[in-house]
Scaffold this motif. Structure first.
Motif, PDB file in Angstrom:
ATOM      1  N   TRP A 193       0.963  -1.193  -0.123  1.00  0.00           N
ATOM      2  CA  TRP A 193      -0.043   0.092  -0.126  1.00  0.00           C
ATOM      3  C   TRP A 193       0.758   1.399  -0.005  1.00  0.00           C
ATOM      4  O   TRP A 193       0.470   2.239  -0.679  1.00  0.00           O
ATOM      5  CB  TRP A 193      -0.862   0.039   1.161  1.00  0.00           C
ATOM      6  CG  TRP A 193      -1.852   1.284   1.318  1.00  0.00           C
ATOM      7  CD1 TRP A 193      -1.454   2.316   1.848  1.00  0.00           C
ATOM      8  CD2 TRP A 193      -2.869   1.577   0.508  1.00  0.00           C
ATOM      9  NE1 TRP A 193      -2.578   3.129   1.499  1.00  0.00           N
ATOM     10  CE2 TRP A 193      -3.646   2.640   0.772  1.00  0.00           C
ATOM     11  CE3 TRP A 193      -3.905   0.633  -0.370  1.00  0.00           C
ATOM     12  CZ2 TRP A 193      -4.580   3.264   0.343  1.00  0.00           C
ATOM     13  CZ3 TRP A 193      -4.888   1.195  -1.004  1.00  0.00           C
ATOM     14  CH2 TRP A 193      -5.331   2.371  -0.595  1.00  0.00           C
ATOM     15  N   TYR A 209      -4.947  -2.300  -5.996  1.00  0.00           N
ATOM     16  CA  TYR A 209      -4.436  -2.905  -4.773  1.00  0.00           C
ATOM     17  C   TYR A 209      -4.679  -4.349  -4.693  1.00  0.00           C
ATOM     18  O   TYR A 209      -5.883  -4.748  -4.412  1.00  0.00           O
ATOM     19  CB  TYR A 209      -4.766  -1.970  -3.563  1.00  0.00           C
ATOM     20  CG  TYR A 209      -4.350  -2.694  -2.161  1.00  0.00           C
ATOM     21  CD1 TYR A 209      -2.903  -2.856  -2.107  1.00  0.00           C
ATOM     22  CD2 TYR A 209      -5.023  -2.690  -1.193  1.00  0.00           C
ATOM     23  CE1 TYR A 209      -2.470  -3.230  -0.809  1.00  0.00           C
ATOM     24  CE2 TYR A 209      -4.640  -3.177   0.007  1.00  0.00           C
ATOM     25  CZ  TYR A 209      -3.253  -3.269   0.340  1.00  0.00           C
ATOM     26  OH  TYR A 209      -2.763  -3.657   1.508  1.00  0.00           O
ATOM     27  N   HIS A 211      -4.849  -6.817  -2.287  1.00  0.00           N
ATOM     28  CA  HIS A 211      -4.872  -7.141  -0.860  1.00  0.00           C
ATOM     29  C   HIS A 211      -4.636  -8.531  -0.193  1.00  0.00           C
ATOM     30  O   HIS A 211      -4.331  -8.565   0.990  1.00  0.00           O
ATOM     31  CB  HIS A 211      -5.964  -6.320  -0.282  1.00  0.00           C
ATOM     32  CG  HIS A 211      -7.336  -6.985  -0.609  1.00  0.00           C
ATOM     33  ND1 HIS A 211      -7.619  -8.259  -0.227  1.00  0.00           N
ATOM     34  CD2 HIS A 211      -8.393  -6.563  -1.246  1.00  0.00           C
ATOM     35  CE1 HIS A 211      -8.855  -8.365  -0.586  1.00  0.00           C
ATOM     36  NE2 HIS A 211      -9.151  -7.583  -1.422  1.00  0.00           N
ATOM     37  N   HIS A 219      -8.658  -0.422   2.888  1.00  0.00           N
ATOM     38  CA  HIS A 219      -8.178   0.675   2.132  1.00  0.00           C
ATOM     39  C   HIS A 219      -9.171   0.831   0.876  1.00  0.00           C
ATOM     40  O   HIS A 219      -9.120   0.804  -0.247  1.00  0.00           O
ATOM     41  CB  HIS A 219      -6.994   0.523   1.300  1.00  0.00           C
ATOM     42  CG  HIS A 219      -5.679   0.513   2.370  1.00  0.00           C
ATOM     43  ND1 HIS A 219      -5.361   1.286   3.102  1.00  0.00           N
ATOM     44  CD2 HIS A 219      -5.096  -0.677   2.647  1.00  0.00           C
ATOM     45  CE1 HIS A 219      -4.228   0.773   4.048  1.00  0.00           C
ATOM     46  NE2 HIS A 219      -4.256  -0.416   3.659  1.00  0.00           N
TER      47      HIS A 219
END
Length: 245
Positions: A193, A209, A211, A219
């Protein structure tokens, strides 16, 4: 800012946008590289701290650490875990030497790694849409270059930038990339991130992103997010199509 690349013949005016990929954890998958780093780094530890460091890394890579532990220490990948357990036991130069040794292992094929499924086709679709595809990594070229060659991906990138010094050098990278493409559209894809996502979003660009096992709501500001990159292929392609309008 040096660019090492098989540069495409595409003119600046034909480029609809730029898609920037991270390397470790984004393009290069698997625990092999970080375990190699740990093996070289942990060789400098005494038995007791080494046992603890190995146990925590195993738990982290197995996704079995409690969420409270992850939140407390803020580790974003296995490399963070290794560095945390070594920082009070060795000089920074020793840790850097361990990392470079792991990159040599990667270059020689001594560690196992793989790329996301469908990656080559995804890169080709981006290229067909007029996207400039850039690999931007904090890794040195050793290991990175050989991995791309091993998976026949070298020619699918328009530029390769090692030793990128993310996140501090993002402003200069963004300026260069948008200037080279003659387009303000840019998307950064990554799993870390603070290195790959936050600086790009803060600058007003897009980010995807990866994750992993982390909560997708962690986020919410990311343009795209999913546990794995292939989960976002279709949405990213649709987004890049919209850049042509």
């Amino acid at each position: 800012m040096p660019l090492s690349a098989p540069c495409s013949a595409r003119s600046q005016s034909s480029v609809t946008g730029t898609v920037v990929f991270d390397f470790d954890g984004t393009l290069c998958l698997g625990d092999g590289p970080v375990r190699s780093y740990a093996r070289h780094a942990y060789a400098n530890l005494a038995p007791k701290p080494r046992y603890e460091a190995e146990k925590v890394l195993d738990d982290y890579l197995d996704d079995s650490l409690p969420a409270q532990t992850l939140n407390t220490y803020g580790w974003q990948d296995g490399y963070d875990v290794v560095a945390y357990f070594c920082r009070d036991h060795m000089a920074p130069s020793q840790l850097q030497n361990a990392y470079l040794a792991s990159r040599t292992d990667l270059a020689r094929g001594f560690t196992t790694s793989h790329i996301p499924s469908g990656m080559k086709d995804f890169l080709r679709k981006l290229g067909a849409l007029g996207c400039r595809r850039i690999l931007l990594s904090n890794s040195p070229i050793i290991g990175l270059r050989e991995t791309l060659e091993r998976f026949a991906l070298t020619d699918d990138f328009d530029a390769i930038v090692p030793d990128a010094s993310k996140p501090s050098q993002w402003p200069s990278h963004l300026q260069a990339f948008t200037k080279q493409s003659a387009s303000e559209h840019l998307l950064s894809i990554g799993d870390y991130w603070s290195n790959d996502i936050a600086p790009v979003l803060a600058a007003g660009y897009e980010a995807a992103y990866i994750h992993g096992c982390k909560s997708p709501g962690t986020h919410p500001r990311a343009t795209y997010q999913a546990p794995e990159l292939p989960d976002m292929y279709d949405d990213i392609i649709k987004g890049c199509v919209s850049w042509q309008r």
